[in-house]
Design an enzyme around this catalytic site. Structure first.
Site, PDB file in Angstrom:
ATOM      1  N   GLN A   1      30.127   4.869  21.696  1.00 19.20           N
ATOM      2  CA  GLN A   1      29.818   6.299  21.618  1.00 19.20           C
ATOM      3  C   GLN A   1      29.173   6.771  22.911  1.00 19.20           C
ATOM      4  O   GLN A   1      28.925   7.950  23.088  1.00 19.20           O
ATOM      5  CB  GLN A   1      28.851   6.562  20.452  1.00 19.20           C
TER       6      GLN A   1
ATOM      7  N   HIS B   1      33.372   9.165  22.381  1.00 19.73           N
ATOM      8  CA  HIS B   1      32.898  10.506  22.736  1.00 19.73           C
ATOM      9  C   HIS B   1      33.239  10.881  24.172  1.00 19.73           C
ATOM     10  O   HIS B   1      32.600  11.745  24.770  1.00 19.73           O
ATOM     11  CB  HIS B   1      31.387  10.617  22.486  1.00 19.73           C
TER      12      HIS B   1
ATOM     13  N   CYS C   1      38.402  25.523  38.149  1.00 18.59           N
ATOM     14  CA  CYS C   1      39.512  24.576  38.104  1.00 18.59           C
ATOM     15  C   CYS C   1      40.442  24.821  39.293  1.00 18.59           C
ATOM     16  O   CYS C   1      40.849  25.957  39.530  1.00 18.59           O
ATOM     17  CB  CYS C   1      40.280  24.763  36.799  1.00 18.59           C
TER      18      CYS C   1
ATOM     19  N   CYS D   1      43.948  26.250  37.404  1.00 17.69           N
ATOM     20  CA  CYS D   1      44.023  27.533  36.677  1.00 17.69           C
ATOM     21  C   CYS D   1      42.891  28.481  37.067  1.00 17.69           C
ATOM     22  O   CYS D   1      42.836  29.612  36.602  1.00 17.69           O
ATOM     23  CB  CYS D   1      44.036  27.296  35.169  1.00 17.69           C
TER      24      CYS D   1
ATOM     25  N   THR E   1      23.041   1.994  17.457  1.00 17.18           N
ATOM     26  CA  THR E   1      23.426   3.306  16.944  1.00 17.18           C
ATOM     27  C   THR E   1      22.799   3.521  15.577  1.00 17.18           C
ATOM     28  O   THR E   1      22.675   2.582  14.787  1.00 17.18           O
ATOM     29  CB  THR E   1      24.963   3.469  16.846  1.00 17.18           C
ATOM     30  N   SER E   2      22.386   4.748  15.320  1.00 20.71           N
ATOM     31  CA  SER E   2      21.771   5.049  14.032  1.00 20.71           C
ATOM     32  C   SER E   2      22.829   5.383  12.983  1.00 20.71           C
ATOM     33  O   SER E   2      22.496   5.669  11.844  1.00 20.71           O
ATOM     34  CB  SER E   2      20.781   6.206  14.192  1.00 20.71           C
TER      35      SER E   2
ATOM     36  N   ASN F   1      19.888  -3.043  15.515  1.00 25.79           N
ATOM     37  CA  ASN F   1      19.220  -1.755  15.672  1.00 25.79           C
ATOM     38  C   ASN F   1      17.790  -1.948  15.188  1.00 25.79           C
ATOM     39  O   ASN F   1      17.567  -2.708  14.253  1.00 25.79           O
ATOM     40  CB  ASN F   1      19.924  -0.679  14.823  1.00 25.79           C
TER      41      ASN F   1
ATOM     42  N   CYS G   1      18.395  -4.185  21.371  1.00 23.19           N
ATOM     43  CA  CYS G   1      19.745  -4.755  21.479  1.00 23.19           C
ATOM     44  C   CYS G   1      19.737  -5.932  22.449  1.00 23.19           C
ATOM     45  O   CYS G   1      20.294  -6.994  22.160  1.00 23.19           O
ATOM     46  CB  CYS G   1      20.730  -3.701  21.983  1.00 23.19           C
TER      47      CYS G   1
HETATM   48 ZN    ZN Z   1      42.355  24.488  34.535  1.00 19.67          ZN
END
Ligand code: ZN
Length: 320
Positions: free
Chosen positions: A126, A146, A193, A196, A234-235, A258, A285
């Protein structure tokens, strides 16, 4: 029936060595990187705790939203209105990533060692810091649930911008709300960008209200073949990443690393109720994985990479 290992760290190590365990899957969260000095943004002193909306380039209404809930900094609709909350809050994290300011921890290295032993089938992380890759782990074994800070694209048209080009613009266009970089501009100006022209370029991290990479959903079914699932740092409160624990088969051993027991609402059972879940205890960890490394006899692997570890890990391995 598979032989049942004892439900503790030693039993897990025995199982890993036994040859009966052929397929290990891992889910990591912020706790995997705290030893590197990256603060968990949800914890005290983390990004959300120290957020000062009055310093961010935004309208009063947008600041009010961030004051009510700091998660608004990384909300999709907020980003489409105004890219500065995201860019200003994340500026040091983006530039620190480019400069490799943080080093992979024992936890990251443990996953690489699992791959060396032919045991690692997939690492779901994550974390967006990309520290996993510093160990030389095969990128195709890693799923950034993520997204990742080190890749940049346009949320509007999908154009992929080279990370270094993006960082150069972050340095010149985005002000430093933490006031640690004297070369930062006094006012922010948009990063547009190149294709675009919309002010929608940002690192490929998943915004709240945005969708997760499709690969994640496709890979969930593979978990059915896992012999061991390791859940580290991680929780297990963020959905759907936390659903990983439910996709493994009913007899799959699950090791939870954890500081507090987590995931009870997802069916993880501790203490006398445990049937296949192991809690590593009230340790970090890095401490838990160092214990496992010793139990597995993998000290030599650590000796080879000792000099690459972050400072917080150096003291832990000095007598190895
Ligand atoms: Zn763009």
């Amino acid at each position: 029936m598979k032989p049942r290992p004892s439900l503790d760290l030693a039993g897990t190590a025995e199982f890993l060595k036994s040859g009966a365990c052929k397929s290990v899957y891992v889910l990591t969260g912020a706790g995997a990187s705290t030893g590197a000095g990256i603060p968990d943004f949800r914890s005290p002193g983390g990004m959300y705790d120290s957020l000062r909306p009055e310093l961010i380039t935004a309208t009063e209404a947008q600041r009010k939203r961030m004051r009510m809930d700091p998660v608004n900094v990384v909300m999709k609709d907020m980003f489409f209105q105004n890219q500065f909350p995201y860019l200003e809050v994340r500026r040091p994290f983006i530039l620190g990533t480019q400069q490799q300011q943080w080093k992979a921890t024992l936890t990251h290295w443990f996953m690489r060692f699992l791959e060396e032993e032919g045991l690692l089938k997939r690492l779901f992380t994550q974390n967006i810091d990309g520290l996993d890759y510093q160990t030389g782990i095969s990128p195709e074994l890693v799923t950034n649930v993520h997204g990742s800070l080190a890749r940049v694209s346009c949320e509007g048209c999908g154009y992929e911008m080279p990370f270094d080009d993006f960082c150069a613009q972050v340095r010149t266009n985005v002000k430093d709300i933490y006031r640690t970089d004297p070369t930062a501009p006094a006012e922010s100006s948009n990063i547009n960008c190149p294709r675009c022209n919309a002010p929608l370029v940002k690192p490929n991290t998943v915004l709240f209200g945005g969708s997760l990479p499709s690969a994640f959903f496709e890979q969930l079914d593979d978990l059915n073949g896992a012999d061991l699932l390791i859940v580290a740092g991680t929780s297990l409160v963020v959905s759907p990443a936390n659903s990983v624990v439910m996709y493994v088969a009913k007899d799959c051993l699950r090791l939870i690393v954890n500081k507090e027991p987590v995931g009870q609402d997802l069916g993880i059972r501790y203490g006398k109720d445990a049937t296949r879940d192991v809690w590593a205890g009230e340790v970090s960890c890095d401490e838990a994985f160092l214990d496992l490394i010793k139990m597995l006899g993998w000290q030599d692997k650590v000796r080879k990479i000792k000099h690459l570890l972050p400072e917080s890990n150096q003291a832990m391995v000095k007598d190895l």
